[in-house]
Design an enzyme around this catalytic site. Structure first.
Site, PDB file in Angstrom:
ATOM      1  NE  ARG B  27      -1.132   2.638   3.228  1.00 41.98           N
ATOM      2  CZ  ARG B  27      -0.616   3.517   3.474  1.00 41.98           C
ATOM      3  NH1 ARG B  27      -0.702   4.911   2.611  1.00 41.98           N
ATOM      4  NH2 ARG B  27      -0.158   3.615   4.634  1.00 41.98           N
ATOM      5  CG  ASP B  28       3.462   4.057   2.890  1.00 41.18           C
ATOM      6  OD1 ASP B  28       3.332   5.047   2.122  1.00 41.18           O
ATOM      7  OD2 ASP B  28       4.199   4.181   4.049  1.00 41.18           O
ATOM      8  CG  HIS B 219       4.768   4.570   9.174  1.00 41.79           C
ATOM      9  ND1 HIS B 219       4.105   3.677   8.601  1.00 41.79           N
ATOM     10  CD2 HIS B 219       5.341   5.105   8.277  1.00 41.79           C
ATOM     11  CE1 HIS B 219       4.031   3.843   7.256  1.00 41.79           C
ATOM     12  NE2 HIS B 219       5.038   4.898   7.191  1.00 41.79           N
ATOM     13  CG  HIS B 221       9.036   7.769   6.054  1.00 43.02           C
ATOM     14  ND1 HIS B 221       8.474   8.595   5.335  1.00 43.02           N
ATOM     15  CD2 HIS B 221       8.244   6.866   6.589  1.00 43.02           C
ATOM     16  CE1 HIS B 221       7.309   8.141   4.724  1.00 43.02           C
ATOM     17  NE2 HIS B 221       7.141   7.013   5.396  1.00 43.02           N
ATOM     18  CB  CYS B 252      12.315   7.367  -5.729  1.00 46.86           C
ATOM     19  SG  CYS B 252      13.982   6.657  -6.700  1.00 46.86           S
ATOM     20  CG  ASN B 261       7.592   3.596   3.821  1.00 48.33           C
ATOM     21  OD1 ASN B 261       7.082   4.111   4.938  1.00 48.33           O
ATOM     22  ND2 ASN B 261       7.076   3.294   2.799  1.00 48.33           N
TER      23      ASN B 261
END
Lengths: 319, 319
Positions: B27-28, B219, B221, B252, B261
């Site tokens: 999904r993400d 979550h 990054h 990217c 992520n």
């Protein structure tokens, strides 16, 4: 856009107030470059790193030029940076290398040992103890000359031939390096396989063996992306010297078998967020790494360099 | 070569015995791909991720196709993975999205809120409180249907327009999401500016506000390379749910404004080293990310994927 204020500084309890970064880019980074960098460019790199606030910049190596042709210009380079206001340690493999370094006025030197027999053979063509015996007169002579000696220890966590490296073996070689007279040690995770529990276990074992945490530096590689998490574990243990390489130089991270050093910028970003003083001006450091990347003809692999030199506010989709 | 035995497992005291990885790649990750991935490839990706041992794989989004065309095939995809032995949560932005998801049999859903007004406006075209009001019937209806609701909260540490985000503002929105009936929260560092002290401060403030650590996921990054260090800080606080994206999909990382992520492989490598059970077979996971990277036509940015798919024993020079 207000990311200039980021990262937000939020100290964590129990961490050191100040960390000394031992910058290894000009030596450990450039010795792994396929192309040989001109001496003047190396000198300018060192000058800019010091200008960015790095107080210790490992400058070059007095290994025989046959083994590390990238640094064969040590004699020419060292005088060019004599006036740089930073400590400029140099690598010396043996008495001959030390003589060359001392003759140029170098007083901070580093020897490099291995925790494993396989790597001692591969890198030094000697057993672990044979290498220590080789370093004995080097350390003694450097100390007699009023010098400061760093002892690098490679393969402290894992070895590509031998697999996991027992903690007690690392402790034994650290003890030997301290007994030789080394003023500081750098614990190298040469293939990047350390994880935070392993880091803590080694630091605790060294402490239990009577080796003061204050003489220890950590040298992590980001091969598996673990370098900063390992650094955090080391800081929590009280370590205050961390090796890093400007822009992540050293090993090509775009190659499959990346062995990249921890990027100094990624380290500084974390330490800045934690409110830990490093004396480094991150903007000047990033500019230096971008400048060096331009000289080398490829982008820096440092995530912080890439993020800060891009535009940070575009394309933020949900979550 | 014996790196198969690496990383060596050395548990650290005080960390959880088990971590649940909330895999967000399909999904993400894929919603940030320029190219639209065929529905059958998405289904196979989800199937392989579950086969690698990931027990929670966020499958798709029921956002209006106009906003996320990459995931416009949610209705076609979801039935294709109905037999996959994993929890397959889906994103639902509003009542219409929830209806679509429930009609297909989905019972694990996620809403996505923002801690900052700027991002709430940019992403949801609403104020923070306006978005919460929009979610109220969604959460209520999902709970009535026997569902489980995750509340994503973006910009928990910094915001590209507003800069640092005060901890108490994040606590307020978390409280509101819990009061709406969310079963779990995911604290998003959407632009990657968190550092470990900030993570600890937020988790402590949430605990002080009576929000149980057990309902919290993190979550992170890797924009500035901090994701794993932040994860370690969260684990030390007792967090046991960590979001990650297979192969580091999402944003990217070769682009200048990388928003990548945390790569699931880098996370699994650390947790494996720490002796923390995830149920994940790292080899199968890496194979899945390599397979997906081939479909997308570019290499995975995960350092662990790159290291494990290269040859790890070559070119180890000294230190």
């Amino acid at each position: 856009m207000s990311t200039d204020a980021l990262p937000m500084t939020v100290p964590a309890p129990g961490l050191p107030a100040r960390v000394r970064i031992h910058e290894v880019g000009p030596r450990d980074g450039l010795q792994n470059e396929a192309a040989t960098v001109p001496t003047e460019v190396k000198a300018e790199f060192i000058r800019r790193l010091a200008g960015a606030g790095l107080a210790t910049v490992e400058a070059t190596s007095f290994v025989h030029p046959r083994w590390v042709p990238q640094l064969a210009d040590a004699e020419a380079l060292f005088p060019l940076v004599a006036d740089v206001p930073a400590e400029l340690p140099v690598l010396v493999p043996n008495e001959r290398g030390l003589e060359r370094a001392l003759a140029l006025g170098a007083r901070r030197v580093a020897v490099f040992a291995s925790a494993t027999e396989s790597f001692a053979q591969a890198n030094l063509n000697r057993s672990v103890d044979g290498a220590l015996a080789m370093f004995e007169p080097v350390v003694a002579c450097a100390k007699e000359a009023g010098g400061h000696v760093r002892g690098y220890l490679s393969m402290c966590f894992g070895d590509p031939w031998e697999g996991p490296v027992p903690v007690d073996r690392v402790v034994r070689v650290c003890r030997a390096l301290v007994d030789l007279g080394c003023d500081e040690l750098s614990l190298g995770d040469t293939i990047g396989v350390a994880t935070p529990g392993h880091v803590r276990a080694l630091l605790t074992a060294l402490e239990d063996a009577g080796i003061a945490t204050g003489v220890l530096g950590v040298h992590f590689h980001d091969t598996y992306g673990q370098a900063l998490a390992n650094t955090l574990a080391a800081l929590e243990h009280g370590v205050t010297t961390v090796d890093a390489s400007a822009g992540g130089l050293g090993g090509c991270p775009y190659a499959k078998s990346a062995t990249g050093n921890l990027a100094t910028e990624d380290l500084v970003w974390m330490l800045r967020g934690l409110g830990i003083d490093t004396g480094v001006d991150l903007s000047r450091l990033v500019a230096t790494s971008v400048w060096m990347a331009d000289r080398l003809g490829r982008p820096s692999p440092s995530r912080t360099v890439r993020a800060l030199t891009g535009s940070a506010a575009d394309s933020h989709k949900e979550q």
